[in-house]
Write an enzyme that holds these catalytic residues in place. Sequence first.
Site, short mmCIF file in Angstrom:
data_model
loop_
_atom_site.label_atom_id
_atom_site.label_comp_id
_atom_site.label_asym_id
_atom_site.label_seq_id
_atom_site.Cartn_x
_atom_site.Cartn_y
_atom_site.Cartn_z
CG ASP A 104 3.01 -11.18 -7.63
OD1 ASP A 104 2.58 -12.32 -7.27
OD2 ASP A 104 3.42 -10.17 -7.12
CD GLU A 116 3.74 -18.99 -13.19
OE1 GLU A 116 3.97 -20.18 -13.66
OE2 GLU A 116 3.85 -18.87 -11.91
CG PHE A 117 -2.49 -13.46 -10.69
CD1 PHE A 117 -3.53 -14.08 -10.16
CD2 PHE A 117 -2.90 -11.97 -10.85
CE1 PHE A 117 -4.77 -13.67 -9.86
CE2 PHE A 117 -4.20 -11.34 -10.34
CZ PHE A 117 -5.24 -12.16 -9.96
CG ASP A 118 0.44 -9.43 -12.91
OD1 ASP A 118 -0.66 -9.28 -12.55
OD2 ASP A 118 1.25 -8.93 -12.64
CE LYS A 166 2.21 -2.71 -7.94
NZ LYS A 166 2.04 -3.61 -6.64
NE ARG A 210 -6.44 -4.52 -2.10
CZ ARG A 210 -5.68 -4.23 -3.35
NH1 ARG A 210 -6.39 -3.36 -3.94
NH2 ARG A 210 -4.54 -4.44 -3.42
CD GLU A 243 1.41 -2.57 -0.32
OE1 GLU A 243 0.61 -1.45 -0.71
OE2 GLU A 243 1.49 -3.23 -1.08
CE1 TYR A 251 -0.19 3.12 -1.50
CE2 TYR A 251 1.86 2.14 -0.86
CZ TYR A 251 0.46 1.94 -0.96
OH TYR A 251 -0.40 0.72 -1.21
CE LYS A 279 1.20 6.51 -6.38
NZ LYS A 279 1.11 6.74 -4.97
CE LYS A 318 2.37 -6.33 -10.57
NZ LYS A 318 2.00 -7.47 -10.04
CB CYS A 353 19.42 -45.37 4.74
SG CYS A 353 17.98 -45.41 4.04
S1 IVH Z 1 -0.82 4.00 -5.32
C1 IVH Z 1 -5.50 4.31 -6.21
N1 IVH Z 1 1.50 3.94 -4.62
O1 IVH Z 1 -0.04 -1.86 -5.26
C2 IVH Z 1 -4.13 4.14 -6.18
N2 IVH Z 1 0.36 1.86 -4.61
O2 IVH Z 1 -0.96 -3.57 -7.37
C3 IVH Z 1 -3.26 3.83 -4.99
N3 IVH Z 1 1.28 -0.40 -3.81
O3 IVH Z 1 -3.32 -1.31 -4.18
C4 IVH Z 1 -2.29 3.06 -4.94
N4 IVH Z 1 3.31 0.66 -3.72
O4 IVH Z 1 -1.51 -1.75 -2.38
C5 IVH Z 1 0.30 3.23 -4.78
N5 IVH Z 1 3.92 3.65 -4.29
C6 IVH Z 1 2.68 3.04 -4.40
C7 IVH Z 1 2.43 1.76 -4.05
C8 IVH Z 1 1.30 1.18 -4.17
C9 IVH Z 1 2.61 -0.51 -3.42
C10 IVH Z 1 0.29 -1.15 -3.91
C11 IVH Z 1 -0.95 -0.92 -3.36
C12 IVH Z 1 -1.91 -1.11 -4.57
C13 IVH Z 1 -1.17 -2.29 -5.17
C14 IVH Z 1 -1.44 -2.27 -6.69
#
Ligand code: IVH
Length: 692
Positions: A34, A36-38, A118, A139, A181, A233, A296, A320, A417
Amino acid sequence: MNRSQAAIRVSELKNAINEHNKKYYVLNAPAISDFEFDMLLQELNTLERMFPHLITEDSPTQTVGSDISTESRAFRQYPHKNPMLSLSNTYSREALAEFHNRIAKTTDRDVEYVCELKFDGTAICLTYKNGQLFRALTRGDGTVGDDVTRNVERIKSIPTQLSPVSSGQIPWPHEFEIRGEILMPFSSFRELNALKEENGETPFANPRNAAAGTLKLLSADEVERRSLDCFLYHLIADIPGIDTHWQAMEAALQWGFPISKHRKLCRDLDQINEFLDHWDTERTGLRVATDGVVIKVNDFSLQRSLGMTAKSPRWATAYKFKAQQAATRLLSVDFQVGRTGAVTPVANLQPVLLSGTTVKRASLHNADQIALHDIRLGDTVFVEKGGEIIPKVVGVDLEARPEDTVPFRYITHCPECGTLLERDPEEAKHFCPNRWGCPPQIKGRIEHFMSRKAMNILGGEALVEQLYSKGMVKDPSDLYDLNPDVLRSLDNWGDRSTENLLKSIEASRSVPFHRFLYAIGIPYVGETTAKYLASHFGSLDNLRNAPEEELTQAPEIGEKISSSIIQYFRDQRILIMLERLRAAGLPFSQSADESARVSDKLGGKQLVISGNFSHSREEMKKLIESHGGKVISAISGQVDYLLAGEKPGPAKLQKATKLNIPVINEADFLRLTGEIPPEGTVFEAEQQTTLF
Ligand code: IVH
């Protein structure tokens, strides 16, 4: 960098990111971490900011990755009422402070945040109507998702029916969406992978891929067996009395939803940082995978005024965690030889604590990786444990390199061997070609033959070791000549185990032909390919005598598998083993029942058919049955598909729509059952796993 150099790099980055997105979301087999991707995405973002004329609407910076598999029409697709967005993310505390400053500037009030874990799984969107789970969508591409309701209903923590709330609590609305999730707990992941390895299948790389792959299975029973879990969530509903995310989560908890208790209301950056520090280390003790913290804005009205970009909301961001790493000394390297002869280098390390467990051994992948990182004995190496079970060596601390180290010399001969190793230029791995004299290859083949999805003969590694070391079993055909008295005399092997072993050997004589074909261990022929070959060729003799062109030209097989089959039957010792297995009464061809059964793609599914098709009704019925499905006459909640031809009955169509039963047409059906392959499909040579 000038404009044209930037244009070239941007195009390279877009291609690479799109390719990795496909591997991650569709194939569930990521090729890079992840992080490296980011980094690729961040580089693209920076270049696009410097050269805005290079931004296109389809740039991966403007779109979310898609999990919709274009090759599978197994799931009906529905549009999302609200787009399913991604989250902006960062690995640095400074960027987090900028996130906060940007938001603080837009309001004169103090900003309150909710910090939560997350979860590293696969996103799901649940719609409830009148307290009942109405639909579960993946999704997808953010706009349209796959309908996986039938599978989600089998996840224990997700309520299918909400209970009425007690007085004084906020009731759930008549209709609402809640997102979260789907996860595979580490314990289920380990169990599933152990089973996969035992069956010679490729294990999942991490719990995230395992969860995403499981959610897209056609068998809901198998989904249930794999014990998925879920955390929700994000509640989407306008509910009087609920003005903040915190309140929404508390209400959802009361309604019976799985909401993580690891959340915190934070009033400033210090409190946020405290939460991050805590979970950076504590998360290793959780039973599910997490890869960061989501921060958030709590207040819904502030969320609304901040709004969102095309890709992610401005009111939330993800911090992350870097994959857990530890530095330790590389003491020595072992080389393991698997049943196919593939050699895997394994590092022996100075024991080090990583993510809650002591790591002593880690994968070094192959000779190329060792050379790429210039890994030397005595070096201080970095080991990493992503979501994966097996830690890997990811780099070297060059500054800590002792003076007397020398470049690592990869082995040239088999450690088991002594045979000179070979290397196919297209394969990253070295192979020992001594199929018949190399002990781990011989024992590995016997273990594979006996494994559950092959002949299902009781025993396992310890028994095979004894039988082999005493010279009783040199290849699988010897299993059918075992003397019970000699078996009873084996260490830890009493009357009872002898009985059971002999019973399972006896039962193995009547396994379906495709399992026998899988058991005999043709390199690259895994379970799926064995099923295909069994139904296409009907018998082992037909497969063996098939003209070379028939094999190489079969689109479902591909070059790698066909040349492996041809090679296999050229080996005299294989032919002798096969003749002994034939004499022992093993299934060399399909039974009448099996030949009628083409696949299990509709295993246990109920279909209603309506309208006109290019085949007669009777033929369609046979076709459905040949794939394990059942035709019934009336639409009810139990029906899995309405197969609608031309001019389907309007009442059936209406009822199916009302009950939310996927309506598929003839072409969808043929694709679903594999009768017509999606264009350009080639069965991938099924990867062989080495015994690690
Ligand atoms: S909120 C509009 N809360 O991470 C925002 N996402 O990399 C809605 N994810 O698409 C997402 N844990 O699939 C939110 N506590 C959490 C999360 C979470 C994992 C995932 C989710 C999101 C992705 C983004």
